[in-house]
Design a protein around this motif. Structure first.
Motif, PDB file in Angstrom:
ATOM      1  N   ASN B  19     -15.881  -3.535  -3.389  1.00 20.28           N
ATOM      2  CA  ASN B  19     -17.150  -2.818  -3.230  1.00 20.28           C
ATOM      3  C   ASN B  19     -16.885  -1.437  -2.645  1.00 20.28           C
ATOM      4  N   GLY B  54     -28.090  -9.522  -3.417  1.00 20.25           N
ATOM      5  CA  GLY B  54     -27.260  -9.398  -2.216  1.00 20.25           C
ATOM      6  C   GLY B  54     -26.047  -8.511  -2.456  1.00 20.25           C
ATOM      7  N   GLN B  55     -25.383  -8.699  -3.584  1.00 21.78           N
ATOM      8  CA  GLN B  55     -24.224  -7.852  -3.899  1.00 21.78           C
ATOM      9  C   GLN B  55     -24.646  -6.393  -4.064  1.00 21.78           C
ATOM     10  N   GLU B  56     -25.806  -6.180  -4.675  1.00 23.11           N
ATOM     11  CA  GLU B  56     -26.288  -4.825  -4.942  1.00 23.11           C
ATOM     12  C   GLU B  56     -26.404  -4.018  -3.643  1.00 23.11           C
ATOM     13  N   SER B  58     -24.897  -4.850  -0.613  1.00 27.27           N
ATOM     14  CA  SER B  58     -23.923  -5.292   0.385  1.00 27.27           C
ATOM     15  C   SER B  58     -23.061  -4.150   0.924  1.00 27.27           C
ATOM     16  N   GLU B  60     -20.239  -5.062   2.482  1.00 23.45           N
ATOM     17  CA  GLU B  60     -18.922  -5.714   2.584  1.00 23.45           C
ATOM     18  C   GLU B  60     -17.948  -5.136   1.567  1.00 23.45           C
ATOM     19  N   HIS B  63     -15.775  -9.080  -2.131  1.00 23.81           N
ATOM     20  CA  HIS B  63     -16.612 -10.222  -2.492  1.00 23.81           C
ATOM     21  C   HIS B  63     -15.766 -11.212  -3.283  1.00 23.81           C
ATOM     22  N   HIS B 232     -23.831  -3.750  -8.327  1.00 23.66           N
ATOM     23  CA  HIS B 232     -23.116  -5.025  -8.477  1.00 23.66           C
ATOM     24  C   HIS B 232     -22.385  -5.099  -9.812  1.00 23.66           C
TER      25      HIS B 232
END
Lengths: 453, 453
Positions: B19, B54-56, B58, B60, B63, B232
């Motif tokens: 990410n 959530g990934q969009e 994030s 972090e 992943h 994402h």
């Protein structure tokens, strides 16, 4: 996760081609149609470079692959061996299914394995132009690609039905610099003679071979190249089976049965011949050749001498044949529409080393779509015959209460034949029975040919 | 022999997606067009599963890739890195050129990298039907393949000009079970509205997105999937660049410049983002995005907020845009015909971390044919833009008296776009200038949009 793909390093591209004749003996020799005498190297010299003629008749087990050829091979070889985990699940079998995938080559099939070799030997002997035929277009594409690398001009006679239904193949050949015409064409005596009798001829490999041979025989600057059938062509393909042997060992597996589709015989030979060597040495292994039921030379043809082409320009070859006048139905597996069969494959079937089976077009497309959904690769229509035969093996194993290890050659992708898939999905493909009377009529035309001793 | 291909074992498929937002920060947030407020997860919930939302958003860096997704990746990943020895020779350069080849995937491009991930997360949350758009057909094929593996139904809105000129793509989607309609279609309000104004509309990605979003928003059983643009989606593609980093190390090389073509931004992100991390950490490396001169969002567009689609149904995205009403010329690189650009790619260009260049269609096909002859792979028309940019780098290096190491992403093969090559070879493609007045008119339509802070 169970491993799906077995890859080899570039250094593991085979260094030699394997000549199966060293282990099973040569097929009966080609004969001059006039004299009935075996054909010598000098008679083939107008058509082929001497190096290839030497390979055609060689008793040597191994032939070194020239460095230049291996270097070009490295653009796509070694090819991957796949474990067909998706297909196994879709079929609900505990058989292990492996396939060697040749569709990653430039032309999308196994054909460049010999095209590059043939272009190389032609260049070495100063040839500047090559004439050839192509069925589905796989061979014409491969030779156009290979000749582009060696600066050789190419003229491709493409079987009419494929020329009309596979326009993208023509674009591919032209992108690589090849020149393409539909066969029968007006560019040769052989083509014009067919068109007089049948202006709407859908063509056949036999006709297209006649045209390409005539082109090469009547021009000093031109030689001929064949994409299958001949011993040297089949030998070049043995890189496939040699790699597969190493990769099966990586997978800690050994095939109970090896499967390939057959038209002229080259992709089948590629996967099968290295295993024939092991079978000849006593290994227990079955080898199955799958052909279309509309062009069933191995399963319903005659084993004898016949012309390799329709216009009777080639030497007589000892093979399973439907008769050189037989025009197969215009199925989409254009690469399998050949009246004859490689003499080496015919000999192996006759000797009982290879089994032959035949399947109808719709059954094969059904297998192809099942495979595409399960494995993600859309196969060439030719390869669907091999997949159909694999499914039959799975059923036979189930009936026998056995788990078998099956290896087959997925000889090419079907990206340029998606029109055929569309027709299949629309229910537009019709399978018609091939009546015995048609085969009898075709066979009658070769009744006077020499018998095989 | 110099090594041509660098292969990784199945165990070396990346275990995590990278990410880039963790290293360069997020792009400005999407805004609700009515309130001007940032869009929260709940507003996206009708369109996407929560895991992807959530990934969009994030922060972090890494992943974990689910095992099921990695297992399906193993059908074609890791993909090979090629040294372009043939192209280097054809260009007469001492630059070293490498390319990551994503064309060996089921759909023939990088798109399955995210399609499989998206299908997986949808299945996990009980989704049974997905609506999407497709330009050239690469994304629709990829999603049809991926959803076939998870038993999810797919409806594809295919940009009209591609629907008409790329019939084989439709057959591929249907072989995998997808349902395809030309866009603008009569199946949605957005499509019908366009057809009233322009019954012969050639369509655009912006229009097709409107249709797919409307389909998903108005059916309870359906969610939406996008093949590019979103954070994402770009993250899922970073498996490409992560593998390339390992493979460049195997080749004992490090790129001076990394090149990808851009439409929505996903294949570019895939190769570039892992190198952005290294550039952000101080490594000296240039990163170049190549777009079509007929749809020059990065090189001639406005950096501001705009709708992602034509019918103004999406949130406002912070991006380089030609205006949501802009309809690009019907070039064959359908995957690059998008009025906007991924917010993350736009941010990186705006921040000076990525350079952008634009090329005309005929120049790109000339590069593609040169590449096909030299390397044996016929590239997707989109990828030809990257190849053209690589050739420009080679010329620049020559002018500067330098030898550079160049890495680019060959994001797909052109087997299903050979009709476009035929047109190019026949001299039938015409490049027309895009007048500034057209761009000004399109920009005027977004003059009232929020500015980027």
């Amino acid at each position: 996760m169970t491993q799906r793909r077995y890859l080899l390093a570039e250094s593991e591209i085979p260094t030699h081609w394997y000549n199966v004749m060293a282990d099973v003996g040569p097929p009966p020799p080609p004969l001059h149609p006039g004299t009935g005498e075996p054909v010598g190297p000098d008679m083939l010299a107008p058509l082929f470079p001497m190096a290839l003629i030497g390979q055609e008749m060689s008793p040597e087990r191994w032939h070194a692959i020239p460095d230049v050829v291996r270097d070009i091979y490295s653009m796509w070889r070694p090819t991957p061996l796949h474990r067909a985990l998706g297909l196994e699940a879709a079929l609900g079998t505990d058989c292990r299914i492996f396939y060697k995938y040749e569709g990653g080559s430039p032309a999308g099939s196994h054909k460049p394995n010999t095209a590059v070799a043939q272009a190389y030997y032609n260049q070495q002997e100063g040839v500047t132009r090559i004439a050839t035929e192509t069925g589905a277009g796989q061979w014409g594409s491969a030779l156009s690609f290979a000749c582009a690398r060696f600066g050789i001009e190419v003229k491709v006679y493409m079987v009419r039905v494929s020329y009309d239904t596979k326009p993208y193949r023509r674009a591919m050949m032209e992108a690589w610099g090849g020149s393409v015409v539909g066969s029968p064409s007006r560019d040769t005596n052989a083509g014009r003679a067919i068109l007089v009798r049948d202006p709407h001829s859908t063509g056949s490999l036999g006709i297209a071979i006649s045209e390409a041979v005539e082109d090469a025989a009547t021009r000093d600057d031109t030689k001929y190249a064949l994409g299958s059938v001949l011993n040297h062509v089949l030998m070049h393909q043995t890189v496939i089976g040699q790699e597969a042997q190493k990769q099966m060992a990586m997978a800690e597996a050994y095939p109970d049965v090896v499967v390939g589709c057959v038209g002229g015989g080259s992709n089948f030979a590629g996967i099968a011949f290295p295993f024939i060597a092991e079978k000849a040495a006593g290994k227990e292994i079955r080898i199955v050749a799958a052909e279309p039921s509309s062009c069933p030379s191995l399963t319903r043809g005659h084993y004898g001498y016949d012309f390799g082409d329709t216009a009777q320009m080639t030497p007589l070859l000892a093979m399973h044949t439907l008769g050189h006048g037989f025009i197969p139905a215009p199925i989409h597996a254009g690469g399998l529409r050949y009246h004859g069969m490689a003499p080496l494959v015919s000999k192996l079937v006759n000797d009982g080393l290879v089994e032959a089976v035949a399947y109808a077009q719709n059954d094969c497309f059904a297998s192809g779509v099942r495979f595409a959904k399960a494995e993600g690769i859309i196969p060439a229509p030719e390869a669907n015959h091999a997949i159909r035969a694999v499914e039959a093996e799975v059923e036979a194993a189930r009936a026998a209460g056995e788990s078998r290890t099956i290896l087959f050659n997925l000889c090419g992708h079907g990206h340029l034949e998606l029109g055929a898939y569309q027709q299949y999905l629309n229910g537009e493909l019709v399978d018609s029975e091939l009546p015995q009377s048609d085969l009898d009529a075709a066979a009658a035309a070769i009744a006077g040919m020499p018998a095989i001793a």
